[in-house]
Design a protein around this motif. Structure first.
Motif, short mmCIF file in Angstrom:
data_model
loop_
_atom_site.label_atom_id
_atom_site.label_comp_id
_atom_site.label_asym_id
_atom_site.label_seq_id
_atom_site.Cartn_x
_atom_site.Cartn_y
_atom_site.Cartn_z
N ARG A 1 -5.92 0.62 -3.72
CA ARG A 1 -5.76 -0.17 -2.59
C ARG A 1 -4.80 -1.25 -3.30
O ARG A 1 -4.96 -1.69 -4.36
N SER B 1 -4.12 8.01 -2.41
CA SER B 1 -5.28 8.01 -1.79
C SER B 1 -5.59 6.60 -1.45
O SER B 1 -5.30 5.74 -2.03
N SER B 2 -6.49 6.44 -0.33
CA SER B 2 -7.02 5.29 0.09
C SER B 2 -7.97 4.76 -1.11
O SER B 2 -8.37 3.54 -0.88
N GLN C 1 0.78 -0.97 0.07
CA GLN C 1 0.02 0.05 0.01
C GLN C 1 0.96 1.26 0.06
O GLN C 1 1.61 1.34 0.84
#
Length: 242
Positions: A79, A75-76, A70
């Motif tokens: 993934r 940004s999240s 990761q």
């Protein structure tokens, strides 16, 4: 009859030699005293690729790809996109992530244009081998939303970094209007990649193009290409194509 007995004895000796070779083989370390140990979080496939890079002023690095790590820079919404780390050669200090790509998924007019999750960035990693030469790292499973963003094509992409890890340029030669597996939609560019010893020519393998016949791209590594997304042109942001 004599020939059969001779051949039988030959195979018995051959079997004995092979059997003895298998059960007496021993492993060894390259250097059992002067070594460094590197690692990162579990399940990142850390070590899937490894390269040696010599920066200017004779500073050496071990570069390590972790295709399921990761990134701390994205940004999240991305993934397990994958990470390439740089590790010092003179100790067991923690490795540092190289910020090849600080952007998340791309959007235009509120619509998502690509998918970087599970793209396996770092699955391909190569250096020019020259002092102060560039580095290339690729994500062969990068997905582009082609044909007016209605298709999901694994076109792949690559990034080139300068020797000091300060500037980065993306090259995705199959990110074109030629969607579909019958053309360039499944080309997986970056399945293999290399830079020549001078550092001015990038080679990118794309084995899935045109019903998996494959393509090989030769790209000027010093070129800079504007990102022209989606509906703005027939190249669809295919950096690497002039």
């Amino acid at each position: 009859m004599h020939f059969a007995r001779t051949m039988g004895s030959f195979y018995q000796v051959l079997f004995f030699v092979l059997f003895w070779s298998v059960f007496t083989a021993e492993g060894f370390n390259v250097d059992a005293f002067n070594y460094a140990v590197y690692g990162t979080e579990d399940n990142s496939m850390f070590g899937f690729t490894v390269a040696v890079h010599k920066q200017k002023y004779d500073r050496g690095w071990i570069l390590v790809g972790a295709p399921e790590a990761q990134s701390q820079y994205q940004s999240s919404s991305v993934r397990l996109g994958g990470v390439v780390y740089k590790c010092r050669t003179d100790g067991d200090d923690p490795c540092q992530e190289i910020p090849f790509d600080r952007d998340g998924n791309q959007y235009m007019a509120g619509k998502q244009m690509d998918q970087k999750s599970d793209q396996w960035f770092g699955a391909t990693l190569s250096t020019s081998g020259a002092l102060g030469g560039p580095i290339v790292a690729c994500a062969p499973r990068y997905v582009w939303y082609s044909k007016e963003m209605n298709r999901r094509d694994p076109v792949g992409t690559c990034f080139v970094a300068d020797s000091s890890f300060e500037t980065f340029e993306e090259y995705s030669p199959c990110r074109t209007s030629n969607w579909g597996y019958h053309r360039q939609g499944s080309c997986q560019a970056g399945f293999s990649a290399a830079i020549n010893s001078i550092g001015d020519r990038l080679f990118v393998g794309a084995p899935g193009s045109y019903y998996w016949q494959g393509q090989m791209y030769s790209i000027d590594a010093n070129s800079r290409f504007n990102y022209t997304p989606g509906l703005l042109g027939t190249t669809y942001g295919a950096k690497g194509i002039s």
